[in-house]
Design an enzyme around this catalytic site. Structure first.
Site, PDB file in Angstrom:
ATOM      1  N   TYR A 243       0.853  -1.181   0.000  1.00 44.70           N
ATOM      2  CA  TYR A 243       0.000   0.000   0.000  1.00 44.70           C
ATOM      3  C   TYR A 243       0.892   1.235   0.000  1.00 44.70           C
ATOM      4  O   TYR A 243       1.893   1.295   0.716  1.00 44.70           O
ATOM      5  CB  TYR A 243      -0.925   0.004   1.219  1.00 44.70           C
ATOM      6  CG  TYR A 243      -2.006  -1.043   1.138  1.00 44.70           C
ATOM      7  CD1 TYR A 243      -3.270  -0.725   0.679  1.00 44.70           C
ATOM      8  CD2 TYR A 243      -1.744  -2.363   1.503  1.00 44.70           C
ATOM      9  CE1 TYR A 243      -4.269  -1.692   0.594  1.00 44.70           C
ATOM     10  CE2 TYR A 243      -2.728  -3.338   1.422  1.00 44.70           C
ATOM     11  CZ  TYR A 243      -3.988  -2.997   0.968  1.00 44.70           C
ATOM     12  OH  TYR A 243      -4.981  -3.961   0.877  1.00 44.70           O
ATOM     13  N   GLU A 244       0.524   2.238  -0.809  1.00 36.85           N
ATOM     14  CA  GLU A 244       1.419   3.381  -1.017  1.00 36.85           C
ATOM     15  C   GLU A 244       1.606   4.228   0.237  1.00 36.85           C
ATOM     16  O   GLU A 244       2.496   5.085   0.285  1.00 36.85           O
ATOM     17  CB  GLU A 244       0.937   4.248  -2.175  1.00 36.85           C
ATOM     18  CG  GLU A 244      -0.393   4.914  -1.989  1.00 36.85           C
ATOM     19  CD  GLU A 244      -0.785   5.715  -3.231  1.00 36.85           C
ATOM     20  OE1 GLU A 244      -0.470   6.915  -3.267  1.00 36.85           O
ATOM     21  OE2 GLU A 244      -1.401   5.137  -4.138  1.00 36.85           O
ATOM     22  N   SER A 245       0.816   3.995   1.269  1.00 34.29           N
ATOM     23  CA  SER A 245       1.028   4.695   2.534  1.00 34.29           C
ATOM     24  C   SER A 245       2.300   4.218   3.234  1.00 34.29           C
ATOM     25  O   SER A 245       2.748   4.843   4.194  1.00 34.29           O
ATOM     26  CB  SER A 245      -0.177   4.494   3.451  1.00 34.29           C
ATOM     27  OG  SER A 245      -0.516   3.127   3.554  1.00 34.29           O
ATOM     28  N   GLY A 246       2.884   3.106   2.759  1.00 39.25           N
ATOM     29  CA  GLY A 246       4.154   2.646   3.303  1.00 39.25           C
ATOM     30  C   GLY A 246       4.104   1.303   3.985  1.00 39.25           C
ATOM     31  O   GLY A 246       4.869   1.046   4.909  1.00 39.25           O
TER      32      GLY A 246
ATOM     33  N   MET B 185       6.628   6.601   2.842  1.00 35.16           N
ATOM     34  CA  MET B 185       6.055   6.486   1.510  1.00 35.16           C
ATOM     35  C   MET B 185       7.121   6.615   0.415  1.00 35.16           C
ATOM     36  O   MET B 185       7.133   5.848  -0.560  1.00 35.16           O
ATOM     37  CB  MET B 185       4.977   7.553   1.316  1.00 35.16           C
ATOM     38  CG  MET B 185       4.258   7.467  -0.020  1.00 35.16           C
ATOM     39  SD  MET B 185       3.068   8.813  -0.259  1.00 35.16           S
ATOM     40  CE  MET B 185       1.860   8.411   0.992  1.00 35.16           C
TER      41      MET B 185
END
Length: 260
Positions: free
Chosen positions: A54-57, A85
């Protein structure tokens, strides 16, 4: 709702078609919405070793419930790694470690280019200003395969984008390669009407299957260009009762993503 509540909806067919694009062992940039359901279904059916990013990290996410955004805290519990991120994009996308990325769009053209920026020809004074690029351009440029999931109508499937936010196959043919894009480009487009691939030569979107109950004429009417249709056009495979039970009773019992 239970699995005995009737035939699969188009949203459920979309999820199942997207699920089939996930391979065991894939590193998958998930995003939000229907891709969340698709990868969770794949984990349970045929790809237990895929790794969710997930691009939130978050890498290796194993959420205990359906996440409602990329910032949902449930993504962190049980994850293999949590990192900033910027490093997520550096290591997993620009580092060439992402096998599959899911994308959505407000507009898409015949070569799989996407618009999530503005609707209306005047950038400074558009009819609608959209959320913008997010991580989509990086995903589309670097992932080995991308899959677009979108509802289909003439406002979305357009002859010409109002703004090109995210490159697909660019102008078709070898134009993406000429740009130096390192990833593999779009592989599938999945809509509420059918499933598309891309011609190996022209890179034009090609209708490969229509969903149960959908006619080719309906698909043509919902497309803003002269649609290319596969000579082996078939019917999209629908989820069986066991898969519907997973979707309706375990993965999305509140119909957060399956509504409508």
């Amino acid at each position: 709702m239970t699995s005995g509540a009737g035939a699969p909806t188009r949203a459920e067919i979309m999820v199942f078609a997207a699920c089939r694009e996930v391979r065991d062992g894939d590193c998958v940039f998930v995003g939000v919405g229907l891709p969340n359901l698709a990868v969770q279904l794949a984990l349970r059916l045929h790809a237990p070793r895929c790794h969710l990013i997930y691009e939130s990290g978050v890498f290796g996410a194993r959420p205990v419930r359906l996440p409602i955004s990329i910032g949902d805290p449930c993504l962190v519990s049980g994850a293999a790694q949590v990192l900033p991120m910027a490093e997520t994009f550096l290591y997993f996308l620009q580092g060439g470690r992402t096998d599959l990325g899911f994308l959505g769009a407000a507009q898409i053209d015949r070569y799989g280019n996407l618009n999530t920026t503005v609707v209306g020809p005047d950038y400074d004074h558009p009819r609608v200003r959209l959320p913008g690029a997010g991580g989509a351009p990086d995903i589309a440029l670097n992932a080995r395969r991308t899959v677009v999931i979108a509802r289909q109508d003439r406002r979305k499937f357009v002859e010409r984008l109002d703004f090109r936010t995210t490159v697909g196959w660019a102008e078709g043919g070898t134009s993406r390669r000429a740009m130096g894009a390192p990833g593999g480009g779009p592989a599938r487009v999945i809509t509420d009407l059918g499933v598309y691939g891309f011609d190996a030569g022209t890179r034009e979107m090609t209708l490969e299957s229509v969903h149960p109950g959908v006619t080719l004429e309906q698909v043509r009417e919902a497309t803003g260009w002269d649609l290319k249709v596969s000579s082996s056009l078939g019917a999209t495979e629908a989820p069986d009762e066991a898969m519907l039970r997973l979707l309706r009773e375990e993965l999305d019992p509140d119909r957060i993503y399956l509504k409508g």
